[in-house]
Every structure is written in structure tokens, then in C-alpha cells.
Design an enzyme around this catalytic site. Structure first.
Site, PDB file in Angstrom:
ATOM      1  N   HIS A  39      10.886  -0.715 -41.893  1.00  0.00           N
ATOM      2  CA  HIS A  39      11.366   0.320 -42.709  1.00  0.00           C
ATOM      3  C   HIS A  39      10.390   0.624 -43.290  1.00  0.00           C
ATOM      4  CE1 HIS A  39      15.198  -1.859 -42.466  1.00  0.00           C
ATOM      5  NE2 HIS A  39      15.700  -0.728 -42.075  1.00  0.00           N
ATOM      6  N   GLN A 149      11.360   3.340 -33.417  1.00  0.00           N
ATOM      7  CA  GLN A 149      11.600   3.114 -32.553  1.00  0.00           C
ATOM      8  C   GLN A 149      12.280   2.376 -31.479  1.00  0.00           C
ATOM      9  OE1 GLN A 149       7.869   2.838 -29.173  1.00  0.00           O
ATOM     10  NE2 GLN A 149       9.488   1.061 -28.317  1.00  0.00           N
ATOM     11  N   VAL A 177       8.304  -2.615 -35.112  1.00  0.00           N
ATOM     12  CA  VAL A 177       7.523  -3.736 -36.156  1.00  0.00           C
ATOM     13  C   VAL A 177       7.985  -5.124 -35.445  1.00  0.00           C
ATOM     14  CG1 VAL A 177       6.794  -5.005 -38.477  1.00  0.00           C
ATOM     15  CG2 VAL A 177       6.695  -1.992 -37.642  1.00  0.00           C
TER      16      VAL A 177
HETATM   17  P1  AMP Z   1      18.430   1.145 -40.584  1.00  0.00           P
HETATM   18  O1  AMP Z   1      17.966   1.088 -41.723  1.00  0.00           O
HETATM   19  O2  AMP Z   1      18.704  -0.112 -39.602  1.00  0.00           O
HETATM   20  O3  AMP Z   1      19.210   2.076 -40.147  1.00  0.00           O
HETATM   21  O4  AMP Z   1      16.897   1.204 -39.835  1.00  0.00           O
HETATM   22  C1  AMP Z   1      16.085   2.617 -40.354  1.00  0.00           C
HETATM   23  C2  AMP Z   1      15.324   2.920 -39.792  1.00  0.00           C
HETATM   24  O5  AMP Z   1      14.346   2.100 -39.256  1.00  0.00           O
HETATM   25  C3  AMP Z   1      15.403   3.465 -38.971  1.00  0.00           C
HETATM   26  O6  AMP Z   1      15.120   4.916 -38.128  1.00  0.00           O
HETATM   27  C4  AMP Z   1      15.196   2.322 -37.660  1.00  0.00           C
HETATM   28  O7  AMP Z   1      14.879   2.545 -36.299  1.00  0.00           O
HETATM   29  C5  AMP Z   1      14.036   2.085 -38.089  1.00  0.00           C
HETATM   30  N1  AMP Z   1      13.816   0.547 -38.368  1.00  0.00           N
HETATM   31  C6  AMP Z   1      14.854  -0.422 -38.148  1.00  0.00           C
HETATM   32  N2  AMP Z   1      13.957  -1.776 -37.747  1.00  0.00           N
HETATM   33  C7  AMP Z   1      12.646  -1.492 -37.146  1.00  0.00           C
HETATM   34  C8  AMP Z   1      11.345  -2.170 -36.637  1.00  0.00           C
HETATM   35  N3  AMP Z   1      11.409  -3.781 -36.458  1.00  0.00           N
HETATM   36  N4  AMP Z   1      10.622  -1.497 -36.351  1.00  0.00           N
HETATM   37  C9  AMP Z   1      10.525  -0.236 -36.797  1.00  0.00           C
HETATM   38  N5  AMP Z   1      11.393   0.540 -37.742  1.00  0.00           N
HETATM   39  C10 AMP Z   1      12.367  -0.030 -37.273  1.00  0.00           C
END
Ligand code: AMP
Length: 284
Positions: A39, A149, A177
Site C-alpha cells: 500500500h 498489479q 511488493v
Molecule cells: P487492499 O487493501 O487489499 O484492497 O489493496 C489496496 C490496493 O493495494 C490495491 O490496489 C492492491 O492491489 C494494492 N496492493 C495490495 N498488495 C500489494 C502488493 N503486495 N504490492 C503492490 N500493491 C499491493
């Protein structure tokens, strides 16, 4: 930098309208909280490219199925605030009642793009994502919106949402990440028991096997998928949901790799926890 926490949608809308009138560009990062470095990477990118950064933390009930983990989804608002402080201007943290009126009449149906990958086992998911993202776009009017992604299919759905509903925001997709061993960071990793965590890296290892087959010129999707399944099945705690290869832009199934960009995607359960990961590959 002082970070203002906003919980009322009307206040958020008034603020962003004012900022736009001042000619400020707004970068927006939607999240469900329990934040990690994945994030934070989106937030940093938004910070670098915009005058104002808005992050939302909202566990969106509409994107969880009735048997999914909405109630248990991890939450730690105090820790999230500390991670965001310094990079973020406005943290939008609405209640469910603030975002939904209770009985909703409007839903989205997303054709084709969600008839594969995560859309099969999670039929409620993408319509729920599209609904909340559209609501956020209305309130926040972002010039640019940052997604990971990690949730590749989500980025394709949001791209179509923006184009087909004429939202005036630029979609920025940021790289995945990972932990040192390769496991993609995810808020749900907290669910993993020690042995499940150790075996979870097999998703990444299977993707690496696919990548090296592709780099060596293998073009047959079925062979690559079969090999990945064997790799994942070597771990007793892993249960495959899907392993798939598709054209990245359209999510259309491919038999043979062409010069189009391809997504190799995997979802698997480690115990009760469902994890996803993917790589993009282009042969040119
Ligand atoms: P979430 O809180 O899981 O809904 O994720 C919020 C945003 O963070 C989304 O656009 C996810 O794709 C991104 N995100 C979650 N995990 C990762 C990661 N390991 N690397 C990059 N972006 C991430």
C-alpha cells in the site's frame, strides 16, 4: 505534513471540489486498511505525481460474498495512520452507513472480464469493487488513481469502469511488493499459520518457473500451466483455486503465447486463506 481524517462523505466531496477549484491535482489510493509496504508504495507514487494525496480505508461489504471474511478482515486503524502520516493529506475513513444507504438498488454487472480467474470463485467481488470505486470517484474526483498489479483482474475491471463511465481519472498500476522470499505482501497474510506461511511462497516459485519457461521460448499455455500446478501441488498445505494464462489487456484465454502481453495468474488456498499472485510477460 498534517494528515486530516475525514469520515463524512459530504465533507470529502466539499474538500475535493475546493481543491479542484484551486487547480490542485488529486492522487487517490483506495485501500481496505491493515496497510503494508505494498500500500505504501502506491501512496509514495501518488505523492510523487500529485499536489494532494487522498487515501481511503474502507472495508467494502459489497465486495465480499456471504461466506467470505468481511467480519474477520483485519483492521488496525491506529497503525495505518502512523504508516500514512507524512505522505498523505486526507485519509478518508467512512463508515459502511456513510457509503451505503442500507438497501441498494444499483449494482454493476461486468461482462466477460469477470467470467474467469477470481470472478469464478468470487462472483460478488468485482461488481462490489466497481460499485465502491465509482462512489469514490464521484466523491474524490481524482486526477490519478493508484492500484496494485497484485490484484491484476481488478485493474482491468477498473480500467473499463473508467473508460465506459467516462470517469476523468488516470489509472496507474504499480508493481507487486514482495517479502524477501517472494511472497506477495497481502493484508490476508496475517491469517497464515507458521507452516502455511512457509509453504505460501510456492505461488511465487510456480510463477518463477512459468517465467523461466516463457523466457526459454515455451509458448504452449497448457504445458506451462501443468508445470505450475505440479509445483504448487508439491506443497501439502496448498490447494489450487486456479492457475491460468490470459491476454493481459482483454483477459481472453490463450493457447499459445503471441507478441501480446500475457498475465500468468494463480490463486490457491493455504489452509483457509486464499492467496493470489501473478506476473506479466511480454516476449518483445
Ligand atoms: P487492499 O487493501 O487489499 O484492497 O489493496 C489496496 C490496493 O493495494 C490495491 O490496489 C492492491 O492491489 C494494492 N496492493 C495490495 N498488495 C500489494 C502488493 N503486495 N504490492 C503492490 N500493491 C499491493
Amino acid at each position: 505534513m498534517y494528515m486530516q481524517i475525514v469520515t463524512a462523505r459530504q465533507e470529502m466531496a466539499t474538500l475535493t471540489t475546493k481543491l479542484k477549484a484551486q487547480g490542485k491535482t488529486i492522487g487517490f489510493v483506495p485501500t481496505m486498511g491493515f496497510l503494508h509496504e505494498g500500500h505504501v508504495s502506491l501512496v509514495r507514487k501518488a505523492r510523487a505525481e500529485n499536489d494532494v494525496v487522498v487515501v481511503s480505508i474502507f472495508v467494502n461489504p459489497a465486495q465480499f460474498g456471504p461466506t467470505e471474511d468481511f467480519a474477520q478482515y483485519p483492521r488496525d486503524f491506529e497503525h495505518d495512520k502512523v504508516l500514512l502520516e507524512g505522505d498523505v493529506d486526507y485519509l478518508f475513513h467512512p463508515s459502511v452507513e456513510e457509503m451505503y444507504r442500507g438497501k441498494e438498488h444499483v449494482t454493476f454487472q461486468i461482462k466477460e472480464l469477470t467470467e474467469c480467474l477470481c470472478g469464478i470463485s468470487r462472483p460478488h467481488h468485482f461488481p462490489g469493487v466497481a460499485l465502491v470505486v465509482a462512489k469514490f470517484f464521484q466523491l474524490i474526483q481524482p486526477d490519478a488513481t493508484y492500484f496494485g498489479q497484485k490484484d491484476f483482474q481488478q485493474t482491468v475491471v477498473v480500467k473499463h469502469l473508467i473508460e465506459e463511465l467516462f470517469f476523468k481519472t488516470r489509472l496507474v498500476v504499480c508493481p507487486i511488493v514482495r517479502e524477501v522470499d517472494g511472497l506477495a505482501l497481502s493484508s490476508r497474510n496475517i491469517y497464515l499459520k507458521e507452516e502455511e506461511r512457509a509453504q505460501a511462497v510456492i505461488l511465487w516459485q510456480a510463477l518463477r518457473v512459468a517465467e523461466s519457461m516463457l523466457q526459454q521460448g515455451e509458448k504452449r499455455a497448457d504445458l506451462i500451466i501443468q508445470k505450475m500446478k505440479e509445483v504448487i501441488e508439491s506443497k501439502p498445505l496448498a490447494r489450487i483455486d486456479y492457475v491460468d494464462m490470459r491476454e493481459a489487456a482483454s483477459l481472453k484465454k490463450i493457447d499459445m503465447v503471441t507478441d501480446q502481453m500475457v498475465v500468468v495468474a494463480v490463486a490457491a488456498y493455504l489452509g483457509k486463506t486464499r492467496l493470489i499472485d501473478n506476473i506479466l510477460f511480454t516476449s518483445v
